[in-house]
Structures are given as C-alpha cells and as structure tokens.
Motif scaffolding. Structure first.
Motif, PDB file in Angstrom:
ATOM      1  N   ARG A   1       0.844  -1.187   0.000  1.00 38.49           N
ATOM      2  CA  ARG A   1       0.000   0.000   0.000  1.00 38.49           C
ATOM      3  C   ARG A   1       0.884   1.242   0.000  1.00 38.49           C
ATOM      4  O   ARG A   1       1.970   1.240   0.573  1.00 38.49           O
ATOM      5  N   GLY A   2       0.427   2.284  -0.632  1.00 37.14           N
ATOM      6  CA  GLY A   2       1.174   3.531  -0.646  1.00 37.14           C
ATOM      7  C   GLY A   2       0.903   4.370   0.593  1.00 37.14           C
ATOM      8  O   GLY A   2      -0.097   4.183   1.284  1.00 37.14           O
ATOM      9  N   GLY A   3       1.794   5.322   0.840  1.00 38.82           N
ATOM     10  CA  GLY A   3       1.607   6.223   1.979  1.00 38.82           C
ATOM     11  C   GLY A   3       0.839   7.456   1.576  1.00 38.82           C
ATOM     12  O   GLY A   3       1.290   8.592   1.789  1.00 38.82           O
TER      13      GLY A   3
ATOM     14  N   ASP B   1       6.663   6.481   0.378  1.00 38.51           N
ATOM     15  CA  ASP B   1       7.028   7.371  -0.723  1.00 38.51           C
ATOM     16  C   ASP B   1       6.382   6.984  -2.046  1.00 38.51           C
ATOM     17  O   ASP B   1       6.747   7.533  -3.098  1.00 38.51           O
ATOM     18  N   ARG B   2       5.423   6.063  -2.018  1.00 41.32           N
ATOM     19  CA  ARG B   2       4.794   5.617  -3.263  1.00 41.32           C
ATOM     20  C   ARG B   2       3.270   5.692  -3.177  1.00 41.32           C
ATOM     21  O   ARG B   2       2.702   5.757  -2.097  1.00 41.32           O
ATOM     22  N   LYS B   3       2.644   5.667  -4.356  1.00 42.62           N
ATOM     23  CA  LYS B   3       1.186   5.779  -4.402  1.00 42.62           C
ATOM     24  C   LYS B   3       0.533   4.404  -4.377  1.00 42.62           C
ATOM     25  O   LYS B   3       1.094   3.416  -4.856  1.00 42.62           O
ATOM     26  N   THR B   4      -0.644   4.364  -3.815  1.00 42.85           N
ATOM     27  CA  THR B   4      -1.434   3.134  -3.765  1.00 42.85           C
ATOM     28  C   THR B   4      -1.882   2.756  -5.183  1.00 42.85           C
ATOM     29  O   THR B   4      -2.281   3.634  -5.962  1.00 42.85           O
ATOM     30  N   PRO B   5      -1.820   1.476  -5.550  1.00 39.69           N
ATOM     31  CA  PRO B   5      -2.270   1.051  -6.885  1.00 39.69           C
ATOM     32  C   PRO B   5      -3.733   1.417  -7.145  1.00 39.69           C
ATOM     33  O   PRO B   5      -4.519   1.624  -6.201  1.00 39.69           O
TER      34      PRO B   5
ATOM     35  N   LEU C   1      -8.060   0.323 -17.010  1.00 36.55           N
ATOM     36  CA  LEU C   1      -6.619   0.516 -16.935  1.00 36.55           C
ATOM     37  C   LEU C   1      -6.176   0.209 -15.509  1.00 36.55           C
ATOM     38  O   LEU C   1      -6.730   0.768 -14.551  1.00 36.55           O
ATOM     39  N   ALA C   2      -5.194  -0.669 -15.369  1.00 37.35           N
ATOM     40  CA  ALA C   2      -4.707  -1.068 -14.053  1.00 37.35           C
ATOM     41  C   ALA C   2      -3.304  -0.503 -13.826  1.00 37.35           C
ATOM     42  O   ALA C   2      -2.362  -0.849 -14.538  1.00 37.35           O
ATOM     43  N   ASP C   3      -3.178   0.401 -12.848  1.00 39.22           N
ATOM     44  CA  ASP C   3      -1.892   0.986 -12.478  1.00 39.22           C
ATOM     45  C   ASP C   3      -1.418   0.271 -11.209  1.00 39.22           C
ATOM     46  O   ASP C   3      -1.706   0.694 -10.092  1.00 39.22           O
ATOM     47  N   MET C   4      -0.717  -0.835 -11.386  1.00 40.30           N
ATOM     48  CA  MET C   4      -0.416  -1.746 -10.277  1.00 40.30           C
ATOM     49  C   MET C   4       1.083  -1.894 -10.007  1.00 40.30           C
ATOM     50  O   MET C   4       1.527  -2.903  -9.481  1.00 40.30           O
TER      51      MET C   4
END
Length: 314
Positions: A61-63, A88-92, A108-111
């Motif tokens: 999970r992203g923060g 430091d990353r975004k949640t899919p 569209l899947a941004d995973m």
C-alpha cells in the motif's frame, strides 16, 4: 471454531466511470464518476469477513490518502489488516469505464507497487506466523509471478490449501508455475483462454483443457451463460440467476469466489458450494459497490433459493 483465511493480493483503489447513455467510442460520453477501495483479493476478503470468517489481509500500500481509504475499508469490514506500507509511493489503482448496462467497456490497471511484494517478504516473522495460524490461503494474480510461486510453495509445505483468483487474462499466466499446487482456481472464460491457449466449443470442453495443464479444481464463469465447476473428474454446470437490476458488475467474480470458498470450508462439494458463490455474485451486481455492504450469511442463504441446482455432466 471460526475458520481463519489469509488473503495475499490486491487491495487498492477502484475508479469507475459509468456512461449515462449509449456508448459512443472515440467521443466524449456523459456519465458519472465513482471511487472506492477494491482489488480482487480485498473484495473477496471483505465478502468472507461479512460471512463470518476471521480474515487477515496482506498487501502492499502507498503512503497516501488512498492507502488510508483502503485501511479504513478493511477496518470497517472487520479484516485484520496487515499492509506493507511504502510511504514514498502511491497506492495502486484500477480505472474502469462501464456502460449503462453495467458491462465493462475498458479498464486501466496501475499496479506497479505490487512488484515490491517480493518473495523475501514471506520470511518476515509475523508473515510466517500468519501462514501457520490460518486454515486456508487465498492469493490473487495481482502479485508478481515469483511471489505467487513462493506463497503457494510455503502454503504447500504447511499443508494449507491454496485458492487463487485469476484477476485478468494478462495476469492469470502468473499462476502457471504453481498451478498444480493450487486447490481451487476461480477465473472467467477470457482468463481461462489465456491460460490454456484456446477456447472449447462448449462448456464441458473446459475440463480436459484445464486438466491438461495440471489444474485440479476450477470454476470458470461465462457471463450470463452457465458457469463450469470442475473437480477431480466431476464436471458440473450452473446457470447463474439473473438479477432484477444490475447496478455494477465490478466485484462479481470476487464475490463468487468468496461465496464458493465459504461453502467449501464448511465441507460442501464444489458443485454445491458454487451455488453459494452464484448467490453472492447476484447480490453483488445489485449494489453499486464492489462488495455488497448488506451481505450477511442469512442474506446469502435467502438468495440461494433463486439459484438452481448444478447440472452434473460427468
């Protein structure tokens, strides 16, 4: 004693745009926008928790605020939420465009974040303890192939049954290296075709094709047509009930997997258990959410009255 299910897979944000009129490809379409937590594993986990099972969810999970939304949804469903948080990353996310009939146009899947769930994370002490403490392992194909393989191998070494959700034609192939050690596989016809490389002329034809690549038991959904349930030489078909009003088809396959698994855990054979899955799916498509928030064990039993008995082919 309450059965414990460990889920490892997708828990992200679903964004769905619904077209209000007739779909006009290549043009601007009026419609509405909807956003909620989702993911194959997460949808199944929430359904199982609502049906009374103890469910633990492990997922990257992203923060970001979307990660917080997923966590809140897990708490609301009563899930023991154990995420790997990457601050430091975004949640899919999964973004879909849906026709007014409820059918999917394109998605569209941004995973990208799921690739950070690497096999070595399974050696963390609390993860090892989670594997040992649960009765069944549910995995979805959002995770990297090598991680799925490691999860199935770990479960197999502990004599824990593994259930898998295919997710998409592009991702189902990640299950291939471990397919022989997966107890039950849930997939649709497009995913099954991607897995075996061809499509049979009729429903019964799925059994030999899936058996040839080592699949033990599977449920192949075919939209509004008869689904196929296959287990150890037994092949059955079941006509899913037609919902009075389809609000959104998102999550139907995940709820079918959850409802079927819930019945399998109680000892029912697959050809009977899949009726519970079909009932759960029918309740899901009547809701605009990927998980029907009114789902209960009693409600599922009531919906079961609308599901016909499976037809045994052989």
């Amino acid at each position: 004693m309450m059965k414990k299910i460990l889920v490892l897979g997708g828990a992200h944000i679903d964004r769905r745009g619904r077209i209000s009129g007739e779909t006009a490809p290549g043009a601007s379409n009026p419609g509405t926008w909807f956003e909620e937590p989702g993911g194959g594993g997460f949808n199944a986990a929430r359904n199982l928790a609502r049906l009374g099972f103890h469910v633990t969810m492990i997922s990257p999970r992203g923060g970001d605020p979307f990660g917080e939304m997923v966590g809140e949804a897990a708490d609301f469903a009563g899930i023991d939420d154990r995420p790997f948080v990457f601050l430091d990353r975004k949640t899919p996310s999964y973004t879909a465009i849906i026709e007014k009939t409820g059918d999917l146009v394109i998605a569209l899947a941004d995973m990208d974040l799921y690739r950070f769930f690497v096999p070595r994370r399974l050696s963390i002490r609390w993860v090892r303890e989670a594997f040992a403490a649960h009765d069944c392992i549910l995995v979805d194909a959002n995770l990297p192939e090598e991680t799925i393989t490691a999860i199935v191998a770990k479960a197999h070494s502990l004599d824990k049954p593994v259930v898998a959700i295919a997710i998409s034609p592009a991702k189902v192939v990640r299950l291939k290296p471990s397919i022989k050690d997966i107890e039950y596989l849930f997939l649709n016809e497009a995913e099954a075709t991607a897995l075996v490389g061809q499509q049979p002329q009729d429903a019964a034809g799925w059994a030999p094709l899936l058996k040839a690549i080592g699949i033990r038991s599977a449920v192949v959904t075919r939209g509004q047509r008869e689904l196929v349930a296959i287990r150890e030489g037994c092949v059955a078909t079941l006509q899913p009930p037609v919902a009075d009003a389809v609000a959104d088809v998102t999550g139907a396959g995940d709820s079918l997997a959850a409802g079927t698994l819930a019945a399998l855990i109680t000892g029912l054979p697959l050809e009977e258990a899949v009726r519970y899955g079909a009932a759960a799916a029918a309740l899901t498509v009547q809701s605009r959410h990927a998980v029907n928030e009114n789902l209960t064990a009693d409600g599922l039993n009531e919906a079961l009255a609308l599901v016909p008995v499976a037809r045994i082919l052989h």
